[in-house]
Design a protein around this motif. Structure first.
Motif, PDB file in Angstrom:
ATOM      1  N   GLU A   1       0.828  -1.207   0.000  1.00 22.21           N
ATOM      2  CA  GLU A   1       0.000   0.000   0.000  1.00 22.21           C
ATOM      3  C   GLU A   1       0.864   1.260   0.000  1.00 22.21           C
ATOM      4  O   GLU A   1       0.517   2.238  -0.625  1.00 22.21           O
ATOM      5  CB  GLU A   1      -0.959  -0.006   1.189  1.00 22.21           C
ATOM      6  CG  GLU A   1      -2.080  -1.015   1.075  1.00 22.21           C
ATOM      7  CD  GLU A   1      -2.917  -0.857  -0.189  1.00 22.21           C
ATOM      8  OE1 GLU A   1      -3.297   0.268  -0.560  1.00 22.21           O
ATOM      9  OE2 GLU A   1      -3.174  -1.890  -0.836  1.00 22.21           O
ATOM     10  N   ARG A   4       2.181   1.807  -3.502  1.00 24.41           N
ATOM     11  CA  ARG A   4       1.072   2.264  -4.347  1.00 24.41           C
ATOM     12  C   ARG A   4       0.777   3.737  -4.078  1.00 24.41           C
ATOM     13  O   ARG A   4       0.583   4.516  -5.001  1.00 24.41           O
ATOM     14  CB  ARG A   4      -0.168   1.412  -4.094  1.00 24.41           C
ATOM     15  CG  ARG A   4      -1.287   1.737  -5.050  1.00 24.41           C
ATOM     16  CD  ARG A   4      -2.599   1.082  -4.724  1.00 24.41           C
ATOM     17  NE  ARG A   4      -2.553  -0.125  -3.965  1.00 24.41           N
ATOM     18  CZ  ARG A   4      -3.197  -1.235  -4.286  1.00 24.41           C
ATOM     19  NH1 ARG A   4      -3.899  -1.289  -5.381  1.00 24.41           N
ATOM     20  NH2 ARG A   4      -3.148  -2.278  -3.516  1.00 24.41           N
ATOM     21  N   ASP A  14      -0.757  -1.672  -9.251  1.00 22.16           N
ATOM     22  CA  ASP A  14      -1.252  -2.797  -8.479  1.00 22.16           C
ATOM     23  C   ASP A  14      -0.446  -4.045  -8.835  1.00 22.16           C
ATOM     24  O   ASP A  14       0.152  -4.124  -9.911  1.00 22.16           O
ATOM     25  CB  ASP A  14      -2.731  -3.051  -8.751  1.00 22.16           C
ATOM     26  CG  ASP A  14      -3.422  -3.812  -7.621  1.00 22.16           C
ATOM     27  OD1 ASP A  14      -2.741  -4.261  -6.677  1.00 22.16           O
ATOM     28  OD2 ASP A  14      -4.650  -3.962  -7.682  1.00 22.16           O
ATOM     29  N   ALA A  15      -0.460  -5.010  -7.930  1.00 20.97           N
ATOM     30  CA  ALA A  15       0.128  -6.324  -8.176  1.00 20.97           C
ATOM     31  C   ALA A  15      -0.886  -7.136  -8.986  1.00 20.97           C
ATOM     32  O   ALA A  15      -2.082  -6.813  -9.002  1.00 20.97           O
ATOM     33  CB  ALA A  15       0.449  -7.002  -6.853  1.00 20.97           C
ATOM     34  N   ARG A  21      -0.013  -9.474  -4.113  1.00 19.14           N
ATOM     35  CA  ARG A  21      -0.087  -8.319  -3.210  1.00 19.14           C
ATOM     36  C   ARG A  21       0.460  -8.669  -1.831  1.00 19.14           C
ATOM     37  O   ARG A  21       1.143  -7.872  -1.211  1.00 19.14           O
ATOM     38  CB  ARG A  21      -1.534  -7.831  -3.073  1.00 19.14           C
ATOM     39  CG  ARG A  21      -1.914  -6.841  -4.115  1.00 19.14           C
ATOM     40  CD  ARG A  21      -3.323  -6.284  -3.883  1.00 19.14           C
ATOM     41  NE  ARG A  21      -3.985  -6.300  -5.164  1.00 19.14           N
ATOM     42  CZ  ARG A  21      -4.889  -7.171  -5.556  1.00 19.14           C
ATOM     43  NH1 ARG A  21      -5.355  -8.086  -4.737  1.00 19.14           N
ATOM     44  NH2 ARG A  21      -5.390  -7.119  -6.767  1.00 19.14           N
ATOM     45  N   PHE A  24       4.274  -8.768  -2.058  1.00 18.70           N
ATOM     46  CA  PHE A  24       4.870  -7.689  -2.850  1.00 18.70           C
ATOM     47  C   PHE A  24       6.032  -7.029  -2.102  1.00 18.70           C
ATOM     48  O   PHE A  24       5.970  -6.794  -0.903  1.00 18.70           O
ATOM     49  CB  PHE A  24       3.818  -6.622  -3.177  1.00 18.70           C
ATOM     50  CG  PHE A  24       4.335  -5.551  -4.091  1.00 18.70           C
ATOM     51  CD1 PHE A  24       4.348  -5.742  -5.455  1.00 18.70           C
ATOM     52  CD2 PHE A  24       4.830  -4.363  -3.574  1.00 18.70           C
ATOM     53  CE1 PHE A  24       4.845  -4.758  -6.305  1.00 18.70           C
ATOM     54  CE2 PHE A  24       5.323  -3.376  -4.411  1.00 18.70           C
ATOM     55  CZ  PHE A  24       5.328  -3.577  -5.773  1.00 18.70           C
TER      56      PHE A  24
END
Length: 189
Positions: A1, A4, A14-15, A21, A24
């Motif tokens: 997050e 991002r 985004d993944a 995610r 990541f």
């Protein structure tokens, strides 16, 4: 997050899926010199989209050079798609939409130049959007070497030195990319 959020001014990111995610990871080092920036880092697989909303929100009028050191991506600009491999240079007009899908972990170096730095060298800097300079070109090797050296020396540069490096990169982009864009000579004499 957090990554991002940090990318939000430039890209909606985004993944590929929930599992990606959860695992990541990313790291980035960037240097801002007045109206230009250079950054290098690595990331897990991800998609980066420069949407109409992101463009309107950011008000950025720059040209971006992106070089993959490891990994690669699928690049979509308008109706054109390209596969980008390590060593290729892809060029983006930050005022136009683009999607970069990096399906694997990757490492990159990027340069964000003000459009004004390219305009003295090109009839239309906007035509660079989505242009890919393949790694097989000796001219590409010169540009990649310049960008990587600039990044390595960035901690020691002042704004004046960084501006000189940016002017060199802009002139190389114009000379190497401009002359081949859409098969016609666009470099101003």
């Amino acid at each position: 997050e957090l990554f991002r959020f940090g990318m939000a001014p430039l890209y909606a990111m985004d993944a590929p899926n929930a599992r990606s995610r959860a695992s990541f990871s990313a790291e980035m080092t960037s240097y801002q010199f007045a109206d230009m920036a250079i950054a290098g880092g690595r990331s897990s697989a991800a998609t980066f989209e420069r949407t109409a909303q992101t463009i309107a929100r950011s008000s950025i009028d720059n040209i971006c050079l992106l070089i993959y050191s490891k990994g690669g991506c699928d690049l979509n600009v308008g109706r054109r798609s390209s596969e980008i491999y390590p060593g290729d240079v892809c060029i983006f007009d930050m005022t136009r939409p683009s999607t970069v899908r990096a399906p694997l972990a990757h490492s990159t170096v990027s340069v964000v130049l003000p459009r004004a730095s390219l305009e003295p060298h090109l009839a239309d800097a906007g035509q660079l959007h989505g242009l890919v300079l393949k790694r097989s070109s000796p001219l590409n090797a010169m540009l990649v070497s310049h960008v990587r050296t600039w990044f390595a020396q960035a901690p020691a540069l002042n704004v004046s030195d960084a501006r000189a490096a940016a002017q060199g990169a802009a002139a190389m982009v114009a000379a190497f990319a401009g002359a081949s864009a859409m098969g016609r000579d666009t470099i101003r004499n």
